[in-house]
Design a protein around this motif. Structure first.
Motif, PDB file in Angstrom:
ATOM      1  N   THR A  72       0.832  -1.210   0.000  1.00 22.09           N
ATOM      2  CA  THR A  72       0.000   0.000   0.000  1.00 22.09           C
ATOM      3  C   THR A  72       0.863   1.254   0.000  1.00 22.09           C
ATOM      4  O   THR A  72       0.494   2.270  -0.592  1.00 22.09           O
ATOM      5  CB  THR A  72      -0.947   0.014   1.210  1.00 22.09           C
ATOM      6  N   THR A  73       2.026   1.202   0.640  1.00 22.35           N
ATOM      7  CA  THR A  73       2.915   2.363   0.616  1.00 22.35           C
ATOM      8  C   THR A  73       3.507   2.574  -0.780  1.00 22.35           C
ATOM      9  O   THR A  73       3.971   3.667  -1.107  1.00 22.35           O
ATOM     10  CB  THR A  73       4.064   2.193   1.624  1.00 22.35           C
ATOM     11  N   MET A  74       3.475   1.522  -1.601  1.00 24.49           N
ATOM     12  CA  MET A  74       3.979   1.622  -2.969  1.00 24.49           C
ATOM     13  C   MET A  74       2.872   1.950  -3.965  1.00 24.49           C
ATOM     14  O   MET A  74       3.069   1.896  -5.178  1.00 24.49           O
ATOM     15  CB  MET A  74       4.661   0.312  -3.367  1.00 24.49           C
ATOM     16  N   LEU A 105      -7.203  -4.899  -5.149  1.00 24.31           N
ATOM     17  CA  LEU A 105      -6.874  -6.219  -4.637  1.00 24.31           C
ATOM     18  C   LEU A 105      -7.891  -7.225  -5.158  1.00 24.31           C
ATOM     19  O   LEU A 105      -9.093  -6.973  -5.136  1.00 24.31           O
ATOM     20  CB  LEU A 105      -6.891  -6.208  -3.098  1.00 24.31           C
ATOM     21  N   GLY A 106      -7.403  -8.344  -5.652  1.00 29.31           N
ATOM     22  CA  GLY A 106      -8.295  -9.436  -6.029  1.00 29.31           C
ATOM     23  C   GLY A 106      -8.385 -10.433  -4.890  1.00 29.31           C
ATOM     24  O   GLY A 106      -7.382 -10.733  -4.241  1.00 29.31           O
ATOM     25  N   GLU A 134     -14.065  -8.245   2.903  1.00 33.35           N
ATOM     26  CA  GLU A 134     -14.581  -6.987   2.363  1.00 33.35           C
ATOM     27  C   GLU A 134     -14.446  -5.858   3.382  1.00 33.35           C
ATOM     28  O   GLU A 134     -14.110  -4.719   3.023  1.00 33.35           O
ATOM     29  CB  GLU A 134     -16.045  -7.174   1.952  1.00 33.35           C
ATOM     30  N   ARG A 135     -14.675  -6.158   4.636  1.00 34.08           N
ATOM     31  CA  ARG A 135     -14.530  -5.136   5.679  1.00 34.08           C
ATOM     32  C   ARG A 135     -13.075  -4.688   5.789  1.00 34.08           C
ATOM     33  O   ARG A 135     -12.780  -3.490   5.918  1.00 34.08           O
ATOM     34  CB  ARG A 135     -15.014  -5.702   7.017  1.00 34.08           C
ATOM     35  N   ILE A 136     -12.150  -5.647   5.726  1.00 40.58           N
ATOM     36  CA  ILE A 136     -10.729  -5.322   5.835  1.00 40.58           C
ATOM     37  C   ILE A 136     -10.277  -4.488   4.641  1.00 40.58           C
ATOM     38  O   ILE A 136      -9.547  -3.501   4.787  1.00 40.58           O
ATOM     39  CB  ILE A 136      -9.901  -6.619   5.946  1.00 40.58           C
ATOM     40  N   ALA A 137     -10.727  -4.863   3.421  1.00 38.28           N
ATOM     41  CA  ALA A 137     -10.356  -4.109   2.224  1.00 38.28           C
ATOM     42  C   ALA A 137     -10.874  -2.679   2.298  1.00 38.28           C
ATOM     43  O   ALA A 137     -10.170  -1.719   1.934  1.00 38.28           O
ATOM     44  CB  ALA A 137     -10.893  -4.809   0.981  1.00 38.28           C
ATOM     45  N   LEU A 166      -9.001  -0.182  -0.231  1.00 40.77           N
ATOM     46  CA  LEU A 166      -8.637  -0.929  -1.429  1.00 40.77           C
ATOM     47  C   LEU A 166      -9.891  -1.304  -2.211  1.00 40.77           C
ATOM     48  O   LEU A 166     -10.878  -1.759  -1.630  1.00 40.77           O
ATOM     49  CB  LEU A 166      -7.878  -2.209  -1.052  1.00 40.77           C
ATOM     50  N   LYS A 167      -9.861  -1.118  -3.509  1.00 42.37           N
ATOM     51  CA  LYS A 167     -10.929  -1.593  -4.366  1.00 42.37           C
ATOM     52  C   LYS A 167     -10.786  -3.100  -4.518  1.00 42.37           C
ATOM     53  O   LYS A 167      -9.710  -3.610  -4.832  1.00 42.37           O
ATOM     54  CB  LYS A 167     -10.856  -0.920  -5.739  1.00 42.37           C
ATOM     55  N   LEU A 168     -11.876  -3.822  -4.292  1.00 45.68           N
ATOM     56  CA  LEU A 168     -11.807  -5.276  -4.212  1.00 45.68           C
ATOM     57  C   LEU A 168     -12.558  -5.935  -5.361  1.00 45.68           C
ATOM     58  O   LEU A 168     -13.699  -5.579  -5.661  1.00 45.68           O
ATOM     59  CB  LEU A 168     -12.401  -5.743  -2.877  1.00 45.68           C
TER      60      LEU A 168
END
Length: 379
Positions: free
Chosen positions: A170-172, A177-178, A195-198, A203-205
């Motif tokens: 994420t820093t890069m 994320l798939g 989904e909650r963590i993404a 992050l788009k999941l």
């Protein structure tokens, strides 16, 4: 390239789990070797086809620890009957297993429940059945589950594992994320948590559910599919998924969670041209921490098994349970043992730090291993 399928798991069930059962001494078996001075530590274990890879290693680690503890005098001079409560992963089977110890006053604790489905079910069944038995060090990966005052998870859940694995990405600039779900059961059990963590990580999941053929699913990925894929499933499924990725022109990076064993995955014929990162909520098995050195020495002395993160987790679960049992005030019974677990806010098990937060979890220890593009394993 060999197929990785149900046949592999059936082989493990016949050979690996049978070896785990026969290698342990008589006192570790249900109904054998118990005496009036022994105490019972029960370990619910899911022997279903989907969980046997995880269960085999975790159980061996716990059995090695309890055997060594008994050889050194047990708990406060009393031998421990390490009782395996077998389950096929269904609530009915687990209920029957728990009923077998519900009215046994010698059973003072449930320790090291494995895998995640069984550990999660016990939290609910314990209340329904009125067990009143402390539930120590379960293999509880569900980050969203509400924990009661009788459950003491010491291993990091999915949220901590995913965050740890993705933080450098994420820093890069990782934005997408798939998520690959190996089975329909994995999707049902875990998609809300993922989904909650993404969402929390902004992050788009993109979700992908396998329909029985993981190689076919991996070959259907398009250039628009995220380059980083979170794999939710076991070792055989991930090995099969990587085989299909060999035909993909775009480089992919896979993040797997604690139920995956990279060494076993390579032995199963996994493709080696896709980097795989696997998280684990225990130290690396070659770490210099005292608990890891003790684990490796005990395992080599008592079992003809290679060190793995899952058996190290089983060993730590048993050692944590022992440390608390050994510090109980007064007689060893369910009430005094539960009070001892509730009183313990912090404990160091050979360099593995356990400290419960406001949600009654101790889950901030995560390490990771990586299978590089040339097939090497790096800790």
């Amino acid at each position: 390239m060999p197929l990785v399928s149900v046949n592999r798991r059936q082989l493990l069930q016949r050979a690996g789990l049978a070896a785990a059962a026969t290698a342990s001494p008589a006192w570790a078996q249900p109904g054998k070797g118990a005496s009036s001075r022994s105490i019972v530590v029960a370990q619910p274990v899911d022997f279903s086809q989907a969980q046997q890879d995880v269960s085999k290693d975790f159980l061996i680690g716990s059995r090695a620890a309890w055997q060594d503890i008994n050889l050194r005098g047990g708990v406060r001079g009393r031998q421990v009957q390490h009782l395996t409560l077998e389950s096929d992963g269904t609530p009915a089977s687990l209920r029957t297993a728990l009923d077998s110890v519900k009215d046994n006053p010698s059973c003072v604790v449930l320790s090291g429940s494995v895998g995640d489905h069984v550990a999660s079910q016990i939290v609910a069944l314990s209340h329904q059945l009125g067990l009143g038995i402390p539930h120590a060090a379960p293999w509880l990966q569900n980050s969203s589950l509400d924990i009661d005052d009788k459950t003491f998870p010491i291993f990091a859940g999915r949220q901590e594992q995913i965050t740890y694995a993705l933080k450098s990405l994420t820093t890069m600039g990782l934005k997408e994320l798939g998520a690959i779900y190996a089975t329909a059961q994995d999707y049902t059990a875990y998609h809300a948590d993922v989904e909650r963590i993404a969402a929390r990580m902004q992050l788009k999941l993109q979700l992908f559910k396998a329909a029985g053929d993981l190689r076919a699913l991996s070959q259907k990925l398009t250039p628009q599919t995220p380059a980083v894929l979170l794999f939710v499933g076991g070792t055989p499924e991930l090995a099969e998924f990587t085989q299909g990725l060999e035909k993909q022109s775009r480089q992919r990076y896979i993040v797997a969670l604690a139920d995956v064993n990279l060494q076993t995955m390579l032995q199963m014929g996994a493709a080696r041209n896709t980097p795989v990162i696997a998280t684990q909520p225990v130290p690396l098995v070659n770490a210099s921490l005292p608990v890891v050195r003790s684990y490796r020495e005990t395992l080599s002395r008592l079992f003809d098994e290679p060190p793995t993160p899952l058996s190290l987790a089983g060993y730590i679960a048993a050692r944590y349970t022992y440390e608390v049992l050994n510090d109980v005030d007064g007689p060893l019974n369910r009430q005094s043992v539960l009070a001892a677990f509730q009183r313990r806010a912090k404990l160091d098990v050979g360099g593995f730090s356990i400290s419960f937060d406001a949600q009654r979890r101790s889950g901030n220890y995560v390490t990771q291993s990586m299978m590089t593009i040339d097939g090497r394993l790096v800790g």
